[in-house]
Write a protein that holds these residues in place. Structure first.
Motif, short mmCIF file in Angstrom:
data_model
loop_
_atom_site.label_atom_id
_atom_site.label_comp_id
_atom_site.label_asym_id
_atom_site.label_seq_id
_atom_site.Cartn_x
_atom_site.Cartn_y
_atom_site.Cartn_z
N SER A 183 -25.58 7.06 45.14
CA SER A 183 -25.61 7.21 46.60
C SER A 183 -24.22 7.04 47.20
O SER A 183 -23.88 7.73 48.17
N SER A 184 -23.41 6.16 46.64
CA SER A 184 -22.06 5.97 47.16
C SER A 184 -21.22 7.23 46.97
O SER A 184 -20.45 7.62 47.86
N LEU A 185 -21.36 7.89 45.83
CA LEU A 185 -20.62 9.13 45.61
C LEU A 185 -21.10 10.21 46.57
O LEU A 185 -20.28 10.94 47.15
N LEU A 186 -22.40 10.33 46.74
CA LEU A 186 -22.94 11.36 47.64
C LEU A 186 -22.49 11.11 49.08
O LEU A 186 -22.08 12.04 49.79
N ARG A 187 -22.54 9.86 49.52
CA ARG A 187 -22.14 9.54 50.89
C ARG A 187 -20.64 9.70 51.08
O ARG A 187 -20.20 10.09 52.17
N THR A 299 -29.93 23.90 61.72
CA THR A 299 -28.61 24.43 62.07
C THR A 299 -28.07 25.39 61.02
O THR A 299 -26.93 25.82 61.12
N ARG A 300 -28.90 25.72 60.03
CA ARG A 300 -28.53 26.63 58.95
C ARG A 300 -27.22 26.20 58.28
O ARG A 300 -26.25 26.94 58.24
N PRO A 301 -27.18 24.98 57.75
CA PRO A 301 -25.95 24.52 57.10
C PRO A 301 -25.75 25.21 55.76
O PRO A 301 -26.70 25.66 55.11
N ARG A 302 -24.50 25.28 55.33
CA ARG A 302 -24.19 25.86 54.03
C ARG A 302 -24.03 24.79 52.96
O ARG A 302 -24.02 25.10 51.76
N LEU A 303 -23.87 23.55 53.40
CA LEU A 303 -23.68 22.44 52.47
C LEU A 303 -24.78 21.42 52.72
O LEU A 303 -24.95 20.94 53.84
N ILE A 304 -25.55 21.10 51.68
CA ILE A 304 -26.73 20.25 51.82
C ILE A 304 -26.61 19.08 50.85
O ILE A 304 -26.46 19.29 49.64
N PHE A 305 -26.68 17.87 51.39
CA PHE A 305 -26.71 16.65 50.59
C PHE A 305 -28.11 16.05 50.70
O PHE A 305 -28.64 15.92 51.81
N VAL A 306 -28.69 15.67 49.58
CA VAL A 306 -30.05 15.13 49.56
C VAL A 306 -30.06 13.86 48.73
O VAL A 306 -29.66 13.87 47.56
N GLU A 307 -30.54 12.77 49.33
CA GLU A 307 -30.69 11.51 48.61
C GLU A 307 -32.08 11.43 47.98
O GLU A 307 -33.08 11.46 48.68
#
Length: 676
Positions: A183-187, A299-307
Motif C-alpha cells: 500500500s505504501s508503494l501504491l500510495r 472522470t474517465r481517468p487513464r491511470l487507475i490505482f486500486v487497493e
C-alpha cells in the motif's frame, strides 16, 4: 488434429481466442471478438511504431516457436495454444517490451478494445496499440524510497529503492505478504501518502515528473461507504453531479453512467438498492467493490490505482472484479493494484507483477519470468501449486511458524522440498540478490530510463462542478435518503403523533385564566422536551450519513460545508412537516389561543427546537460514530438542558458557576419556556 490440439491446450486459459472459443463455446463473461489471428502463422511481420513508421520496430520482430513451460501448471499470459511468443535479441528493450505487450494483447483476444483494432492486420494492430500507449498514461518509478516518521522522531523505511513501470493497456500487480509495503508503494505512486511520509527517488508520468490533478487519475481505496437507500444508477449519477463540471449536460451524465455500468458489468444491478432496506436485499460484496471502482471512473481517468480489489471476496466475485479491471486495461487504461494472494485464474490476468517483501523488491516483470526467477533461486514452484501461494509461502515470515509446526509433526519427508526448511529471511535475501544480479533487473532499469525520456501527452482534468451544483446534488441525495429510510423521519413522525395525542389529552382544554399560566407553561415545556428527546431516535441513520461523508471526504469528493448545508436543507421539509402536524394536534387539544398568529408562533417554536436538536445530533455523530455511545451522550446533554431550562427552577435562582453560566444560556429549552 490441429483443432483438437488447440482445444486441449486452451482449456486452462482464462480468456481464450475466438478460434478456440469456437470449439469450446462462448466465454461466460464477454462476447467473442470479431476475429483472431494465430500468432504461430506470423512469420515476417512489419512492426509499426505509434506514428506508423515501419522503421522503428523492424529490429524487434516477433517470431513463434513451441516451448512448453516446465515446472508449473500455470499457463503463461503470452502462451497461445501452448506456444510462447519470443522476441529476438535485436532491438532495444523498449521495442521488445512493446512487442511483448502486443503479443499478450493478441493472445488474450479481448473484445474490450472497442475501436475495432482486432479487425485490422497485424501491422495495423501494432500501430493501433502504439497509439494507445502514446495517448495513455505511462508511469515509471526509479530508486523509489519511502520513509515514515514516527511520533518519537524515529523513521522507518517501508519502501527501499524500488524500480518499475506501468504501461497503458496493462495490469500491474504489486504483490507481497502483510506489512511488505504494498500500500505504501501504491500510495507513493499516486501521491496520496500521509504528511509524515517522505519520498525519495523519481516518479515520471509520460516522460515528465509526476503531477496528478483531480480527475486525471483514480485511486480506489479499500472498502467503500454508500448511501444505502439509493440504487446503483442513482449512486453513480449523484456522484457524477458532484464531480463533473456544469458544461456536461444531464443527458451526457446519464449516458456516461450507463457506459460505466456496462464497463463494470453492473447493468443487471442498476436498479437494485445498494444497502439492505425494507424493500431490498442490497448488493453483495463483489458488486459493492465494483461500484466503488465505477465511481472513480466517472472522470474517465487513464491511470487507475486500486487497493486490494479482491479483499474479502470469494473466488468468483474476485474474478469478476478482476475481469472488469482487465476490461478497463484493454480499453487503454493503466491499472496498478495491490494484492496479497489470489487464485490461479486471477493470477493469470496480471500482465506485470512487482513482488515485495519487507519493503524490498524481489522481482518485477512478467509472470513466467517470475517463476523462472524463483526456480533459478532454488525455489521452484511445484507443478500443481498456485503461484501466488508459492510466492507467499516463500517470503512471508509467518510461514516460519508453519514450517516449524510441520517439522515438529514430522509431516515433511526427509530430503523432499529442502527449501521448505529454510527461514523466510534467507529466502528473501536470496531472491533479492538473484534478482539484482539478473538480466531482468538490468532490462527493467534500461526500460525505465527510456520511458522516462519518452514524452507523452499531459493528462488534463475534465474540470470540477461548481459549489452550487455540488450543494444541489448533495441536498437532493440526502433528501432521497431521508424520504426512503423509514427510521429517519417517518417512524419518528408516527411516535410524535402518538406522543402529542397523549399530552393533548392530559392537558385537554386548559382554562384561560391567570391561575392556569403555570399549567400552560408546563404543557409547552413537556411538549418541547419530549419531542427533543425522541429526536435522538434518528441518531443511527444520521451516523450512516456521517460515515458516507467521511468516506467521500477521504477520497476528495466532498467538503465539510457541503455536508452540513446539504443535510440541513434536506431535513427542513421533514422537520417543518413534523412541527406542523404535532403542533396542530397538541395546540387545539390543549385549548391554546385559537388565533393564527399565536398558532404560527407555537409551530415555529417547535420547529426551531427540533432544528437545534438535529444540529446537536450532527455534532455528536461527527465526534462519536458509535451508535450506542452517541445516544448515551445525546440523552445526557438533553437531560442537562431540561434541568437548567427554567421550568423546574428559575434561571435567576440557578448557581452561577456552570449551571447558570453557561449551561442555561446554551439550553434551547430556556428560550422555549420564556417564549410561552
Amino acid at each position: 488434429m490441429e483443432e483438437e490440439l488447440i482445444a486441449e491446450n486452451s482449456a486452462s486459459l482464462p480468456f481464450w481466442p475466438r478460434r478456440q472459443r469456437k470449439l469450446l463455446g462462448p466465454s461466460p463473461l464477454r462476447p467473442s471478438p470479431p476475429e483472431f489471428v494465430d500468432l504461430r502463422r506470423i512469420e515476417d511481420t512489419e512492426l509499426l511504431d505509434n506514428k506508423g513508421d515501419p522503421a522503428a520496430f523492424t529490429s524487434g520482430m516477433i517470431t513463434a516457436e513451441t516451448s512448453p513451460y516446465n515446472g508449473s501448471s500455470l499457463v503463461s499470459p503470452i502462451n497461445v495454444a501452448d506456444t510462447s511468443v519470443h522476441v529476438r535479441d535485436q532491438g532495444t528493450s523498449l521495442e521488445k517490451e512493446f512487442a511483448r505487450t502486443y503479443a499478450r494483447a493478441m493472445a488474450v483476444a479481448d473484445d474490450s478494445y472497442g475501436n475495432g483494432s482486432f479487425q485490422l492486420s497485424p501491422s495495423q494492430r501494432i500501430s493501433s496499440f502504439g497509439r494507445k500507449i502514446d495517448h495513455g498514461a505511462t508511469l515509471v518509478w526509479r530508486y523509489l524510497t519511502v520513509k515514515i516518521e514516527g511520533r518519537n522522531g524515529a523513521s522507518q523505511k517501508v519502501i527501499q529503492s524500488s524500480t518499475g513501470y506501468a504501461l497503458p493497456s496493462t495490469v500491474t500487480a504489486i504483490m507481497g505478504p502483510p506489512y511488505s509495503g504494498k500500500s505504501s508503494l501504491l500510495r507513493s505512486l499516486a501521491g496520496v501518502l500521509p504528511p509524515n511520509a517522505k519520498v525519495y527517488g523519481e516518479v515520471h508520468l509520460n516522460g515528465r515528473p509526476r503531477k496528478l490533478n483531480d480527475g486525471t487519475y483514480a485511486y480506489v481505496r479499500k472498502g467503500g461507504e454508500f448511501t444505502e437507500t439509493l440504487t446503483v444508477r442513482e449512486t453513480l449519477f449523484y456522484s457524477a453531479a458532484m464531480r463533473l463540471p456544469v458544461t456536461v449536460s444531464c443527458t451526457e451524465k446519464i449516458s456516461l453512467v450507463n457506459d460505466i455500468l456496462a464497463d463494470m458489468e453492473l447493468e443487471n444491478f442498476a436498479t437494485m438498492l445498494v444497502g439492505v432496506c425494507f424493500c431490498g436485499s442490497g448488493l453483495a460484496a463483489g458488486e459493492r467493490r465494483r461500484l466503488s471502482i465505477a465511481i472513480e471512473l466517472l472522470t474517465r481517468p487513464r491511470l487507475i490505482f486500486v487497493e486490494e480489489p479482491m479483499l474479502q471476496l470469494d473466488n468468483v466475485s474476485g474474478f469478476l472484479v478482476m475481469g472488469s479491471l482487465k476490461k478497463l486495461a484493454s480499453n487503454g487504461c493503466t491499472v496498478i493494484l495491490t494484492t496479497q494472494q489470489t487464485s490461479t485464474d486471477i493470477f493469470n490476468l496480471f500482465d506485470k507483477i512487482c513482488l515485495l517483501a519487507r519493503g524490498r523488491t524481489l522481482f518485477f516483470g512478467e509472470i513466467s519470468a517470475c517463476l523462472e526467477h524463483f526456480a533459478s533461486s532454488g525455489l521452484p514452484c511445484p507443478r500443481f501449486q498456485n503461484p501466488s501461494d508459492h510466492f507467499l509461502q516463500a517470503i512471508d515470515r509467518d510461514f516460519d511458524r508453519v514450517i516449524s509446526f510441520k517439522l515438529m509433526r514430522q509431516d515433511l519427508e526427509q530430503g523432499a522440498f529442502l527449501w521448505n526448511n529454510l527461514q523466510t529471511s534467507v529466502m528473501v535475501r536470496t531472491l533479492e540478490t538473484t534478482y539484482q544480479a539478473s538480466s531482468e533487473a538490468a532490462t527493467v532499469e534500461d526500460l525505465v530510463i527510456q520511458l522516462s525520456e519518452r514524452k507523452g501527452p499531459i493528462l488534463e482534468a475534465p474540470g470540477r462542478a461548481t459549489f452550487l451544483a455540488q450543494l444541489a446534488a448533495v441536498t437532493w441525495r440526502s433528501f432521497l435518503n431521508m424520504s426512503r429510510d423509514f427510521r429517519f423521519y417517518w417512524l419518528r413522525l408516527i411516535l410524535y403523533i402518538l406522543l402529542m395525542c397523549c399530552i393533548g389529552t392530559v392537558y385537554y382544554k386548559l382554562e384561560e385564566s391567570p391561575s392556569s399560566i403555570h399549567v400552560r407553561a408546563s404543557a409547552t415545556f413537556l411538549s418541547v422536551s419530549s419531542l427533543s428527546l425522541m429526536a435522538i431516535g434518528g441518531f443511527p441513520s444520521l451516523v450512516r450519513e456521517v460515515e458516507v461523508y467521511y468516506w467521500e471526504r477521504n477520497i476528495g469528493h466532498t467538503k465539510p460545508e457541503l455536508f452540513v448545508l446539504g443535510n440541513m436543507l434536506s431535513s427542513m421539509p421533514f422537520l417543518l412537516l413534523i412541527s406542523s402536524v404535532c403542533s396542530t394536534i397538541g395546540y387545539f387539544l390543549m385549548g391554546f389561543h385559537p388565533t393564527l398568529s399565536m398558532f404560527t408562533y407555537y409551530v415555529l417554536t417547535i420547529f426551531v427546537c427540533l432544528t437545534l436538536v438535529e444540529g446537536l445530533l450532527m455534532l455528536i455523530s461527527s465526534i462519536i460514530t458509535t451508535v450506542f455511545e452517541g445516544i448515551v451522550v445525546a440523552i445526557s446533554i438533553e437531560v442537562m438542558f431540561i434541568l437548567v431550562g427554567g421550568y423546574f427552577r428559575q434561571v435567576a435562582d440557578l448557581p452561577q458557576p456552570i449551571w447558570r453560566y453557561p449551561a442555561s444560556y446554551i439550553a434551547y429549552q430556556t428560550y422555549a419556556v420564556q417564549a410561552t
